[in-house]
Design a protein around this motif. Structure first.
Motif, PDB file in Angstrom:
ATOM      1  N   ARG A  56       0.832  -1.213   0.000  1.00  0.00           N
ATOM      2  CA  ARG A  56       0.000   0.000   0.000  1.00  0.00           C
ATOM      3  C   ARG A  56       0.861   1.256   0.000  1.00  0.00           C
ATOM      4  O   ARG A  56       0.478   2.290  -0.527  1.00  0.00           O
ATOM      5  N   HIS A  57       2.021   1.159   0.626  1.00  0.00           N
ATOM      6  CA  HIS A  57       2.956   2.296   0.675  1.00  0.00           C
ATOM      7  C   HIS A  57       3.954   2.257  -0.481  1.00  0.00           C
ATOM      8  O   HIS A  57       4.881   3.067  -0.511  1.00  0.00           O
ATOM      9  N   SER A  58       3.782   1.305  -1.382  1.00  0.00           N
ATOM     10  CA  SER A  58       4.682   1.121  -2.529  1.00  0.00           C
ATOM     11  C   SER A  58       6.133   0.950  -2.084  1.00  0.00           C
ATOM     12  O   SER A  58       7.049   1.558  -2.641  1.00  0.00           O
ATOM     13  N   LEU A  59       6.330   0.115  -1.072  1.00  0.00           N
ATOM     14  CA  LEU A  59       7.660  -0.126  -0.514  1.00  0.00           C
ATOM     15  C   LEU A  59       8.034  -1.593  -0.598  1.00  0.00           C
ATOM     16  O   LEU A  59       7.191  -2.468  -0.396  1.00  0.00           O
ATOM     17  N   THR A  60       9.296  -1.856  -0.854  1.00  0.00           N
ATOM     18  CA  THR A  60       9.844  -3.200  -0.699  1.00  0.00           C
ATOM     19  C   THR A  60      10.411  -3.283   0.717  1.00  0.00           C
ATOM     20  O   THR A  60      10.548  -2.263   1.406  1.00  0.00           O
ATOM     21  N   GLN A  61      10.779  -4.488   1.145  1.00  0.00           N
ATOM     22  CA  GLN A  61      11.381  -4.641   2.470  1.00  0.00           C
ATOM     23  C   GLN A  61      12.675  -3.836   2.555  1.00  0.00           C
ATOM     24  O   GLN A  61      12.942  -3.188   3.566  1.00  0.00           O
ATOM     25  N   GLN A  62      13.454  -3.852   1.490  1.00  0.00           N
ATOM     26  CA  GLN A  62      14.720  -3.112   1.491  1.00  0.00           C
ATOM     27  C   GLN A  62      14.475  -1.606   1.620  1.00  0.00           C
ATOM     28  O   GLN A  62      15.196  -0.919   2.348  1.00  0.00           O
TER      29      GLN A  62
END
Length: 100
Positions: A56-62
């Protein structure tokens, strides 16, 4: 109503190649789909929730790992709130403080 696989196709593959792709030979789309399903099924509800919130936040774990601690804390709180909401639904009710 009758239609052949050559008319419809499977995963964009039509005709004889389309029918061969459904037989489950090694490396086939069926095997890849089954593996993807099993990878997802092995994840815990917490892992799936975390992935959904990061998406939803357009984030990968990295990318999440590189955020400022304050932003990480806010997203962790969102994950925790989502887990509480899902847990309440799974138990068939809402969270409430009961005083007797």
């Amino acid at each position: 109503m009758t239609f052949g696989i050559s008319t419809v196709g499977i995963n964009g593959v039509k005709g004889v190649a389309g029918s061969a792709a459904t037989r489950g030979s090694a490396g086939s789309p069926v095997d890849e789909t089954a593996e993807a399903f099993l990878r997802e099924a092995r994840k815990s509800p917490a892992e799936r929730t975390k992935e959904a919130v990061l998406k939803r936040h357009s984030l990968t774990q990295q990318q999440f790992d590189q955020l400022a601690p304050e932003k990480q804390a806010a997203i962790r709180q969102e994950i925790e709130d989502e887990m509480k909401r899902k847990l309440g639904r799974a138990q068939g009710g809402a969270f409430a403080d009961v005083v007797v």
